[in-house]
Structures are given as C-alpha cells and as structure tokens.
Design a protein around this motif. Structure first.
Motif, PDB file in Angstrom:
ATOM      1  N   ILE A  68       0.770  -1.090  -0.059  1.00 31.71           N
ATOM      2  CA  ILE A  68      -0.155   0.024   0.022  1.00 31.71           C
ATOM      3  C   ILE A  68       0.981   1.286  -0.186  1.00 31.71           C
ATOM      4  O   ILE A  68       0.539   2.178  -0.841  1.00 31.71           O
ATOM      5  CB  ILE A  68      -0.939  -0.051   1.314  1.00 31.71           C
ATOM      6  CG1 ILE A  68      -1.945  -1.128   1.038  1.00 31.71           C
ATOM      7  CG2 ILE A  68      -1.565   1.285   1.251  1.00 31.71           C
ATOM      8  CD1 ILE A  68      -2.727  -1.474   2.528  1.00 31.71           C
ATOM      9  N   LYS A  69       1.904   1.241   0.882  1.00 31.40           N
ATOM     10  CA  LYS A  69       2.597   2.629   1.058  1.00 31.40           C
ATOM     11  C   LYS A  69       3.424   2.807  -0.176  1.00 31.40           C
ATOM     12  O   LYS A  69       3.733   4.056  -0.644  1.00 31.40           O
ATOM     13  CB  LYS A  69       3.817   2.409   2.198  1.00 31.40           C
ATOM     14  CG  LYS A  69       4.680   3.592   2.656  1.00 31.40           C
ATOM     15  CD  LYS A  69       4.035   4.717   2.925  1.00 31.40           C
ATOM     16  CE  LYS A  69       5.046   5.863   3.272  1.00 31.40           C
ATOM     17  NZ  LYS A  69       4.171   6.867   3.819  1.00 31.40           N
ATOM     18  N   TYR A  70       4.135   1.610  -1.004  1.00 32.18           N
ATOM     19  CA  TYR A  70       4.978   2.168  -1.966  1.00 32.18           C
ATOM     20  C   TYR A  70       4.472   1.689  -3.350  1.00 32.18           C
ATOM     21  O   TYR A  70       5.208   1.158  -3.997  1.00 32.18           O
ATOM     22  CB  TYR A  70       6.412   1.374  -1.711  1.00 32.18           C
ATOM     23  CG  TYR A  70       7.064   1.675  -0.383  1.00 32.18           C
ATOM     24  CD1 TYR A  70       7.547   3.001  -0.254  1.00 32.18           C
ATOM     25  CD2 TYR A  70       6.917   0.867   0.702  1.00 32.18           C
ATOM     26  CE1 TYR A  70       8.221   3.258   1.178  1.00 32.18           C
ATOM     27  CE2 TYR A  70       7.617   1.184   2.151  1.00 32.18           C
ATOM     28  CZ  TYR A  70       8.064   2.615   2.156  1.00 32.18           C
ATOM     29  OH  TYR A  70       8.843   2.892   3.248  1.00 32.18           O
ATOM     30  N   ARG A  71       3.019   1.716  -3.257  1.00 32.63           N
ATOM     31  CA  ARG A  71       2.662   1.253  -4.674  1.00 32.63           C
ATOM     32  C   ARG A  71       2.775   2.476  -5.773  1.00 32.63           C
ATOM     33  O   ARG A  71       3.116   3.430  -5.321  1.00 32.63           O
ATOM     34  CB  ARG A  71       0.923   1.027  -4.492  1.00 32.63           C
ATOM     35  CG  ARG A  71       0.303   2.251  -4.269  1.00 32.63           C
ATOM     36  CD  ARG A  71      -1.018   2.384  -3.905  1.00 32.63           C
ATOM     37  NE  ARG A  71      -1.954   3.505  -3.880  1.00 32.63           N
ATOM     38  CZ  ARG A  71      -1.939   4.218  -2.701  1.00 32.63           C
ATOM     39  NH1 ARG A  71      -1.346   3.769  -1.553  1.00 32.63           N
ATOM     40  NH2 ARG A  71      -2.679   5.027  -2.665  1.00 32.63           N
ATOM     41  N   ARG A  72       2.760   1.868  -7.120  1.00 31.16           N
ATOM     42  CA  ARG A  72       2.812   2.938  -8.072  1.00 31.16           C
ATOM     43  C   ARG A  72       1.976   3.884  -8.239  1.00 31.16           C
ATOM     44  O   ARG A  72       0.869   3.559  -8.346  1.00 31.16           O
ATOM     45  CB  ARG A  72       3.513   2.285  -9.422  1.00 31.16           C
ATOM     46  CG  ARG A  72       3.658   3.110 -10.535  1.00 31.16           C
ATOM     47  CD  ARG A  72       4.172   2.386 -11.675  1.00 31.16           C
ATOM     48  NE  ARG A  72       2.883   1.637 -12.316  1.00 31.16           N
ATOM     49  CZ  ARG A  72       2.159   2.414 -13.449  1.00 31.16           C
ATOM     50  NH1 ARG A  72       2.241   3.478 -13.585  1.00 31.16           N
ATOM     51  NH2 ARG A  72       1.065   1.814 -13.773  1.00 31.16           N
ATOM     52  N   ARG A  73       2.324   5.174  -8.451  1.00 28.76           N
ATOM     53  CA  ARG A  73       1.168   6.289  -8.314  1.00 28.76           C
ATOM     54  C   ARG A  73       0.954   6.531  -9.800  1.00 28.76           C
ATOM     55  O   ARG A  73       1.624   5.936 -10.773  1.00 28.76           O
ATOM     56  CB  ARG A  73       1.632   7.479  -7.699  1.00 28.76           C
ATOM     57  CG  ARG A  73       2.115   7.388  -6.207  1.00 28.76           C
ATOM     58  CD  ARG A  73       1.200   7.205  -5.220  1.00 28.76           C
ATOM     59  NE  ARG A  73       1.799   6.905  -3.959  1.00 28.76           N
ATOM     60  CZ  ARG A  73       1.121   6.594  -2.788  1.00 28.76           C
ATOM     61  NH1 ARG A  73      -0.219   6.267  -3.133  1.00 28.76           N
ATOM     62  NH2 ARG A  73       1.780   6.436  -1.829  1.00 28.76           N
ATOM     63  N   ALA A  74      -0.293   6.822 -10.054  1.00 30.90           N
ATOM     64  CA  ALA A  74      -0.655   7.278 -11.263  1.00 30.90           C
ATOM     65  C   ALA A  74      -0.043   8.361 -11.932  1.00 30.90           C
ATOM     66  O   ALA A  74       0.180   9.280 -11.515  1.00 30.90           O
ATOM     67  CB  ALA A  74      -2.262   7.807 -11.283  1.00 30.90           C
ATOM     68  N   GLY A  75       0.496   8.008 -13.086  1.00 31.25           N
ATOM     69  CA  GLY A  75       1.201   8.947 -13.879  1.00 31.25           C
ATOM     70  C   GLY A  75       2.919   8.878 -13.582  1.00 31.25           C
ATOM     71  O   GLY A  75       3.494   9.542 -14.366  1.00 31.25           O
ATOM     72  N   ASP A  76       3.104   7.886 -12.656  1.00 30.02           N
ATOM     73  CA  ASP A  76       4.612   7.773 -12.235  1.00 30.02           C
ATOM     74  C   ASP A  76       5.101   6.729 -12.899  1.00 30.02           C
ATOM     75  O   ASP A  76       4.819   5.484 -12.751  1.00 30.02           O
ATOM     76  CB  ASP A  76       4.723   7.747 -10.747  1.00 30.02           C
ATOM     77  CG  ASP A  76       6.082   7.636 -10.188  1.00 30.02           C
ATOM     78  OD1 ASP A  76       7.071   7.836 -11.059  1.00 30.02           O
ATOM     79  OD2 ASP A  76       6.380   7.317  -9.028  1.00 30.02           O
ATOM     80  N   ASN A  77       6.029   6.984 -13.923  1.00 36.16           N
ATOM     81  CA  ASN A  77       6.799   6.158 -14.878  1.00 36.16           C
ATOM     82  C   ASN A  77       8.085   5.979 -14.440  1.00 36.16           C
ATOM     83  O   ASN A  77       8.744   5.330 -15.208  1.00 36.16           O
ATOM     84  CB  ASN A  77       6.486   6.246 -16.346  1.00 36.16           C
ATOM     85  CG  ASN A  77       4.767   6.146 -16.491  1.00 36.16           C
ATOM     86  OD1 ASN A  77       4.253   5.298 -15.808  1.00 36.16           O
ATOM     87  ND2 ASN A  77       4.645   6.934 -17.510  1.00 36.16           N
ATOM     88  N   SER A  78       8.663   6.697 -13.505  1.00 34.90           N
ATOM     89  CA  SER A  78      10.148   6.520 -13.149  1.00 34.90           C
ATOM     90  C   SER A  78      10.706   5.147 -12.599  1.00 34.90           C
ATOM     91  O   SER A  78       9.655   4.436 -11.822  1.00 34.90           O
ATOM     92  CB  SER A  78      10.415   7.885 -12.180  1.00 34.90           C
ATOM     93  OG  SER A  78       9.655   7.694 -10.787  1.00 34.90           O
ATOM     94  N   ASP A  79      11.740   4.896 -12.555  1.00 36.40           N
ATOM     95  CA  ASP A  79      12.410   3.687 -11.717  1.00 36.40           C
ATOM     96  C   ASP A  79      12.404   4.051 -10.254  1.00 36.40           C
ATOM     97  O   ASP A  79      12.421   5.088  -9.839  1.00 36.40           O
ATOM     98  CB  ASP A  79      13.652   3.438 -12.438  1.00 36.40           C
ATOM     99  CG  ASP A  79      13.780   3.041 -13.792  1.00 36.40           C
ATOM    100  OD1 ASP A  79      12.816   2.520 -14.238  1.00 36.40           O
ATOM    101  OD2 ASP A  79      14.802   3.267 -14.574  1.00 36.40           O
ATOM    102  N   GLY A  80      12.329   2.825  -9.568  1.00 36.73           N
ATOM    103  CA  GLY A  80      12.432   3.083  -8.197  1.00 36.73           C
ATOM    104  C   GLY A  80      13.910   3.317  -7.847  1.00 36.73           C
ATOM    105  O   GLY A  80      14.889   3.082  -8.504  1.00 36.73           O
ATOM    106  N   PRO A  81      14.049   4.036  -6.449  1.00 33.75           N
ATOM    107  CA  PRO A  81      15.461   4.072  -6.152  1.00 33.75           C
ATOM    108  C   PRO A  81      16.326   2.847  -5.920  1.00 33.75           C
ATOM    109  O   PRO A  81      15.876   1.584  -5.541  1.00 33.75           O
ATOM    110  CB  PRO A  81      15.247   4.788  -4.736  1.00 33.75           C
ATOM    111  CG  PRO A  81      13.871   4.193  -4.325  1.00 33.75           C
ATOM    112  CD  PRO A  81      13.078   4.050  -5.670  1.00 33.75           C
ATOM    113  N   PRO A  82      17.618   2.659  -6.143  1.00 34.33           N
ATOM    114  CA  PRO A  82      18.488   1.649  -6.054  1.00 34.33           C
ATOM    115  C   PRO A  82      18.602   1.303  -4.820  1.00 34.33           C
ATOM    116  O   PRO A  82      19.219   2.122  -3.981  1.00 34.33           O
ATOM    117  CB  PRO A  82      19.774   1.850  -6.869  1.00 34.33           C
ATOM    118  CG  PRO A  82      19.777   3.535  -6.875  1.00 34.33           C
ATOM    119  CD  PRO A  82      18.303   3.750  -6.894  1.00 34.33           C
TER     120      PRO A  82
END
Length: 360
Positions: A68-82
């Motif tokens: 829930i906390k770290y789900r992909r938000r609408a319109g966010d197509n960036s990569d996750g932090p390494p």
C-alpha cells in the motif's frame, strides 16, 4: 500531532504479542487431552503456534503495508531508487529465526526427555545378523552399518522371549518366524522406546499390555490374565506399559488424545509407557501406510475407573474360559431343579409350580 515511528513500532509489537499469545492458547486445534503426557506435548505445540502466529502476522503485515505504502502512483513511470542491501538488517533477520529454531529444539528435547523417551543407557551397539538380512529393507541398513561385532545381549530377542511367555501372546505373534534384529544405533536402527517418566523411573507399571499389529487389526493381550481382545481397556490414573510388535509390515500405534505415537516394527520390540488421565473411549489409528486396507485398521482405547476395569477383565476371563462349567450356574448341594432355580426364576417372574410341571 505526529506520533513517532518508535511509538508505532512499540504499539504494533505489543498488539502482535498479545494476539499471538491469545491465539497460541485458544486455537482449538487439538483434541481432548486424555493422558498425563498430553500436557507436555500441548505446551510445546502452543509455544510453536504462538511463535508461528507472531511471525506470520509480522511478515504479512509488513508485506501489506509495503504494497500500500510504496505502490506505483498514477502517472509515475520513473524507476525505483536503487537499494544495495542492509547488512545489520540481514544479520538480524537471520539471527532471530536461528535463535527461535534452537529454542524450539531445546524445548522439544526437554519434552521428549520428560516423557521418558531419552535413555542413553538403553542402547547397545550391535550388528545386523545374517538372519535379519532376509527381511525386506535389511540389506540397505546393512550396507550402511560398519558396527563391529558385539557381545551385548540382543535386547529385542530378550523382550520377544519375555512376551512369548504369555500363551495368549504366543498364539498371536509369529515372532519365531521373524528374526529379532539387534540394535545398531550407529545407523539409527534401534527399537523405538518411550519409557517411564522421570518420576516413575525404577517403578514397575501398574499394567502391562502386549500389542500386536497385523494387516489390518490390533490385537491386545494381557499377560497377567491371559485375556485377548481387539479393543484395549486401561484404568485411569495408572501407568500402562505397551509392548508393541508387528507380525508382517510396519504399523504405527497412534492415539491422538494421548499425544502418543509409536511404531510397530517386525523384528523390533517397541515400548510405550503412558498414564491415562481421563475416562472415555478414544480412537486408535494406524499412522503408517501398511497396505490397501490401511484406512480400516482402527480400534478403540477405553479408559475406565480401576474397579470398572477389573470388572471388565473378569468378564473377559469368563467369556474366554474354555471350561464352560465356570461360566454357568453350578448346583453344589445336589438340590432339585425347582429348589436350585427358585432364587433365579423368582426374579424372572416364573413360578416354581411351572418348573415342577416341566420336570415331570
């Protein structure tokens, strides 16, 4: 007001602990406890259930929170932090399960010891004899064994001979056709034994029952009385010793309410001691796949008051006595039929005059 994360962590830990403790003792998964040994097993089971529920809730809670906390938000197509790992955290989640497993292992060993299962002086190093090689599977065990010849007595043979002194047991068991194997603890080949609990060491059991497993039935013989039956009866509150053997293949003596299970192995004399603590009838199940009708190999263990158990023994002796004179009314005073039968016929509503007419 924003609550610090440390306070949230503490509160969540308290809630998880309370829920785990409650469910660990109120799960309702175990049947009725009907032996004194059952409380030991139940304590171990409850402890493992408590730990398991706590770990389950913690892991699943973290997973759900993360989804829930770290789900992909609408319109966010960036990569996750390494993320390259966290060594202290990895050490922590490796050390905690290791400590839990070690703790449960120590607790399990203590329960096994308290039930009389640990007796290092009961095992003798000895090889598998040539006779035993004729038994199925013995060749595999022999190839694994490099145990040197031993002068120790064959305890299986001694126990088998002792059991066969009872004529009723000798009539059922065909141990003269089954080689009695020697214990070979070096390869883990020993007769299964759950002996007396520490408080009963050195004391003879109140009752000895010889148990024979065969496809597909359990036969019980009582050496002190010569009674043979397909349903085991025992007195409540008295320690019982079962001498268990099998005539054909491996079976397993299992009474869930007693929390006890013991293998019945051809060529090995298993021993099981327990003290029933609650009256009633409990199912006896074979817990080892022993053939196509394995599921039908069931019987019953009846726990009775001592006086009721003695009455049952006497009834079984009368029923199995070949001398029918001991099972019918005897006329010691040479009375006439009407005089002798009057006390019995009166209770049945039969008049003496009728007996006199029949006699004439």
């Amino acid at each position: 007001m924003k609550i610090p994360s440390t306070i949230w962590t503490l509160l969540i830990g308290i809630v998880l602990t309370l829920v785990s403790l409650w469910f660990g003792t109120n799960h309702g998964l175990l049947p009725t406890a009907a032996s004194e040994e059952a409380s030991l097993v139940d304590g171990l089971f409850n402890a493992m259930m408590t730990v398991s529920i706590g770990i389950f809730l913690l892991v699943e809670g973290v997973l759900i929170y993360s989804v829930i906390k770290y789900r992909r938000r609408a319109g966010d197509n960036s990569d996750g932090p390494p993320v390259y790992g966290n060594v202290p955290l990895e050490i922590l989640w490796t050390a905690i399960p290791a400590l839990i497993v070690i703790g449960i292992s120590v607790y399990s060993f203590d329960v096994y010891n308290e039930m009389g299962g640990f007796n290092p002086h009961a095992v003798h190093d000895a090889p598998i004899t040539p006779q035993a090689m004729k038994m199925p599977g013995a060749a595999i065990a022999a190839t694994l064994s490099d145990t040197p010849p031993s002068t120790e007595p064959n305890t299986n043979q001694e126990k088998a001979a002792e059991a066969m002194q009872d004529p009723a047991t000798a009539e059922i068991r065909n141990s003269d056709q089954i080689p009695q194997l020697r214990n070979a603890p070096g390869v883990g080949s020993v007769a299964p034994t759950i002996g007396p609990t520490p408080g009963n060491e050195g004391k003879p059991p109140a009752l000895v029952v010889n148990v024979t497993g065969l496809q597909y039935a359990w036969i019980f013989t009582y050496p002190e009385t010569g009674v043979t039956t397909g349903e085991m009866h025992v007195p409540v509150g008295r320690e019982v010793q079962l001498n268990i053997a099998a005539n054909d293949v491996i079976h397993a003596f299992w009474v869930p309410e007693f929390r006890l299970k013991q293998d019945a192995i051809p060529g090995r004399q298993s021993e099981l001691r327990f003290t029933p603590s609650k009256e009633g009838g409990y199912p006896l199940i074979c817990a080892e796949l022993c053939g196509p009708y394995h599921g039908a190999m069931r019987s019953q263990v009846v726990v009775q008051k001592p006086e009721e158990f003695q009455q049952w023994l006497q009834e079984q002796q009368v029923a199995s006595n070949e001398d029918l004179k001991k099972a019918v009314a005897v006329n010691p005073a040479e009375l006439s039929p009407s005089e002798f039968l009057t006390p019995y016929t009166h209770n049945m509503g039969i008049q003496p005059e009728l007996l006199h007419q029949i006699h004439n």
